[in-house]
Enzyme design. Structure first.
Site, PDB file in Angstrom:
ATOM      1  N   CYS A  75       0.785  -1.249   0.000  1.00 25.65           N
ATOM      2  CA  CYS A  75       0.000   0.000   0.000  1.00 25.65           C
ATOM      3  C   CYS A  75       0.810   1.289   0.000  1.00 25.65           C
ATOM      4  O   CYS A  75       0.678   2.101  -0.907  1.00 25.65           O
ATOM      5  CB  CYS A  75      -0.912   0.060   1.213  1.00 25.65           C
ATOM      6  SG  CYS A  75      -1.925  -1.386   1.446  1.00 25.65           S
ATOM      7  N   HIS A 129      -1.276   6.626   2.098  1.00 28.60           N
ATOM      8  CA  HIS A 129      -1.132   5.752   3.250  1.00 28.60           C
ATOM      9  C   HIS A 129      -0.985   6.673   4.453  1.00 28.60           C
ATOM     10  O   HIS A 129      -0.106   7.527   4.472  1.00 28.60           O
ATOM     11  CB  HIS A 129       0.089   4.843   3.104  1.00 28.60           C
ATOM     12  CG  HIS A 129       0.064   3.741   4.111  1.00 28.60           C
ATOM     13  ND1 HIS A 129      -0.584   2.556   3.882  1.00 28.60           N
ATOM     14  CD2 HIS A 129       0.548   3.668   5.372  1.00 28.60           C
ATOM     15  CE1 HIS A 129      -0.483   1.801   4.963  1.00 28.60           C
ATOM     16  NE2 HIS A 129       0.196   2.450   5.874  1.00 28.60           N
TER      17      HIS A 129
END
Ligand SMILES: *[C@@H]1O[C@H](CO)[C@@H](O)[C@H](O)[C@H]1NC(C)=O
Ligand SMILES: *[C@@H]1O[C@H](CO)[C@@H](O)[C@H](O)[C@H]1NC(C)=O
Ligand SMILES: *[C@@H]1O[C@H](CO)[C@@H](O)[C@H](O)[C@H]1NC(C)=O
Ligand SMILES: *[C@@H]1O[C@H](CO)[C@@H](O)[C@H](O)[C@H]1NC(C)=O
Ligand SMILES: *[C@@H]1O[C@H](CO)[C@@H](O)[C@H](O)[C@H]1NC(C)=O
Ligand SMILES: *[C@@H]1O[C@H](CO)[C@@H](O)[C@H](O)[C@H]1NC(C)=O
Length: 627
Positions: A75, A129
């Protein structure tokens, strides 16, 4: 006594006003949807088992890329890469623990570029993120006009809320839930949808325009916590294990990711799976696949509500919709789970773009993205496969219990027997209670809409930034120089607008992309060691000793694992730890037969190795091919 003069003045004012507002109205809005851990397991990507009607509807009006690749399959690094349009060796982010503005350069982001061009920009859910990787602010205020919204219930992500066979709550991997019994009676993605809908209404009310609205959904990321009704779509009898569910014999150990994140969950710990290769017992593999599918349909429901809100508020005519997964996920292929690798299943993602007027001619407000219920093919609202409404209450607990004790076949036999008994007792009186069983449900899954544009071009997620800039009429970032640490606004991708137009105008769905297509797509993954260990999935920067550089051409995937200097963010091509070569053009699309060490391909490996070292610049479409 009205005189013509003020009227004329008024008219002039009106005219000026309307022309200035119509010129802003021409600027297209952007709805940027990003999904956590989503591989192209969707109806529109040809998976007929999946019920993803809202995403399929979006695909039917969009261009859908069949070969879209992330730059690193995890991610944080993937998102920072596509949001800055630079690759991990430039952002210097391979883990979650640095903020590029401090660690690499003050790079302009995709939303920041829109914000600096007069757009209202907002982030809902997981876009950057969160945490250190985005400066603990999701890069506000650089990227966003207002602080990023995170659904408050995301804080229960690791909470013990999943019902277990012992009557207690656990932190399980498999976690279908009764939403009303959850903390605050809701789930994070439902909260994100509601917040995004609220923002869309505010945008209408305030006449805020143009806008760049980014919405990031958490599911199907683990834990698989989703409303349990979505299980009904995927009875275990329909779940198939992948054809290649065993450890490939020629796989170098450095390529392996031991899926530690999954092992940590209470229900998986009980299985006592051997480290680092497993396997997970077959019945539990099916539960994982089933829940990944169910969580994906739940996410599709959220996307449906979001798109219908956009449409009902009159924005389908002038809003570009981007839909992308941040990386793929192994669902048992190669005996692997999760992302954290360079396998095709980890780096290939769904990517589609709805561009009103180009990919589709929008109709009146409210007619473009009507909400489609992903559960529509279920005949009745049984909340558990094989069991009627009445006994649904405790079904999940009993089911989970039986799952943990018996193998899948035994489970099927048990329930088949129960089902026959129930059918016998209800045969004459009850036609309204239906069961989601292949023998009963007469209606077949509606075939997936296959209209829309499809491109087979090799594309990379770093391409999104220049593409959306061009589509919106903003300045398009130029190609980054080799050292771009001091260049805030540049790209390591290319605009896909030419491919998009070529596909739509020439109805060229397949084939070669000539001067507009890339020769290869590049991804990379770091490792701390040659053999799998506790931090192989996600090594911190200081622990990175090896980097796997991977290149996907139309014919094959070639990967080289080489020594890596984490202080200089640079590979040492002379120290090769392992190589992988898979032929996608013959019968190895699943990447099970590593041919890198076959004498017959020695010459080919040398050539591919040279191309890999030359990197992404040498693989750009011809017109960019400058050195
Ligand atoms: C980084 O860029 C932003 C936006 O252009 C600017 O406001 C900020 O001062 C820059 N920071 C540094 C450290 O240069
Ligand atoms: C709309 O205006 C209100 C009041 O000024 C403000 O709080 C809100 O942030 C605005 N929202 C948008 C989307 O412009
Ligand atoms: C777990 O597996 C190991 C080896 O595979 C075995 O020695 C151990 O007894 C098992 N533990 C349980 C609780 O089954
Ligand atoms: C019901 O399904 C089972 C298993 O799929 C199949 O063997 C059987 O023939 C079916 N029965 C009927 C009446 O369709
Ligand atoms: C890139 O340029 C910056 C600033 O000029 C410099 O500090 C850095 O060492 C350079 N990086 C490389 C890899 O040459
Ligand atoms: C597959 O691609 C490789 C590399 O380009 C080539 O050498 C090989 O001949 C191709 N095989 C087939 C069956 O097309």
């Amino acid at each position: 006594m009205t005189t013509p003069i003020p009227l004329a003045v008024l008219l002039i004012c009106l005219k000026i006003d309307s022309s200035s507002s119509s010129s802003t109205a021409e600027k297209k809005n952007i709805l940027f949807i990003v999904i956590d851990d989503l591989r192209p397991t969707l109806g529109c990507y040809g998976n007929n088992l999946m019920s993803t009607p809202n995403i399929d509807q979006l695909a039917s009006k969009s261009i859908r890329f069949n070969n879209a690749y992330v730059q690193q399959a995890v991610c944080g690094p993937s998102r920072i890469s596509f949001l800055t349009s630079r690759r991990p060796d430039t952002t210097h982010l391979y883990d979650f623990y640095s903020y590029w503005r401090l660690a690499a350069g003050n790079f302009t982001t995709l939303p920041q570029h829109f914000k600096e061009n007069g757009y209202f920009t907002a982030s809902v859910g997981k876009v950057f993120h969160p945490g250190r990787a985005s400066g603990f602010t999701d890069d506000y205020p650089y990227s966003w006009s207002i602080p990023a919204y995170h659904p408050p219930t995301e804080k229960y992500k690791m909470a013990k809320v999943c019902p277990g066979s012992d009557g207690k709550k656990h932190m399980n991997l498999i976690c279908p839930v009764d939403v009303s019994s959850m903390p605050k009676g809701t789930l994070p993605d439902i909260q994100s949808t509601k917040h995004a809908q609220k923002l869309i209404k505010e945008i209408v009310h305030n006449k805020t325009k143009p806008f760049f609205l980014a919405v990031g959904y958490h599911k199907p990321h683990i834990p698989f916590k989703y409303p349990k009704k979505f299980l009904d779509l995927y009875p275990l009898s329909k779940i198939k294990l992948p054809a290649d569910d065993t450890l490939p014999p020629g796989l170098p150990s450095v390529a392996w990711n031991p899926w530690d994140d999954i092992r940590r969950r209470d229900d998986v710990q009980k299985l006592n799976v051997s480290y680092p290769y497993g396997p997970i017992p077959e019945y539990f593999q099916k539960l994982i696949i089933q829940s990944y599918y169910a969580a994906t349909s739940y996410m599709d429901e959220q996307v449906g509500h979001l798109l219908s809100a956009l449409d009902e508020n009159g924005f389908a005519q002038n809003t570009i919709v981007s839909f992308v997964g941040d990386h793929g996920w192994s669902l048992g292929e190669h005996q692997e789970w999760s992302k954290f690798s360079n396998f095709e299943v980890a780096v290939r993602v769904p990517l589609m773009m709805y561009v009103p007027g180009l990919t589709s001619k929008p109709g009146p407000a409210g007619t473009n993205f009507p909400f489609k219920d992903p559960l529509r093919n279920l005949k009745a609202s049984t909340s558990f496969p094989f069991l009627g409404k009445k006994s649904a209450e405790n079904a999940y607990l009993r089911w989970e219990n039986s799952q943990l004790r018996t193998d899948a076949n035994h489970f099927m036999r048990q329930h088949e027997r129960k089902w026959r008994m129930m059918q016998a007792s209800q045969e004459n009186e009850d036609l309204t209670i239906r069961f989601n069983h292949p023998n009963i449900s007469s209606k077949k899954t509606t075939p997936v809409q296959t209209s829309g544009w499809i491109s087979d071009a090799l594309v990379e997620l770093v391409d999104m930034f220049p593409t959306y800039s061009e589509l919106a009429g903003l300045s398009v970032p130029g190609l980054c120089p080799r050292n771009s640490s001091r260049v805030d606004f540049c790209t390591e991708g290319v605009s896909l607008v030419k491919i998009l137009k070529e596909t739509v105008e020439l109805k060229k769905k397949k084939g070669k992309f000539g001067e507009h297509g890339k020769l290869a797509a590049f991804s990379q993954y770091p490792r701390p060691s040659d053999t799998p260990q506790h931090n192989s999935d996600l090594p911190k920067l200081a622990d990175i000793k090896i980097m796997g550089y991977s290149m996907r051409t139309t014919d094959c995937r070639y990967t080289e694992w080489v020594s890596f200097n984490h202080r200089q963010f640079a590979p040492n091509w002379d120290e090769v730890h392992a190589r992988e070569l898979y032929f996608h053009n013959s019968s190895d699309g699943l990447e099970n037969h590593n041919q890198a060490y076959d004498k017959r391909y020695h010459g080919l490996v040398l050539k591919l190795s040279e191309k890999l070292h030359q990197g992404w610049r040498a693989a750009l479409p011809h017109k960019y091919n400058v050195n």
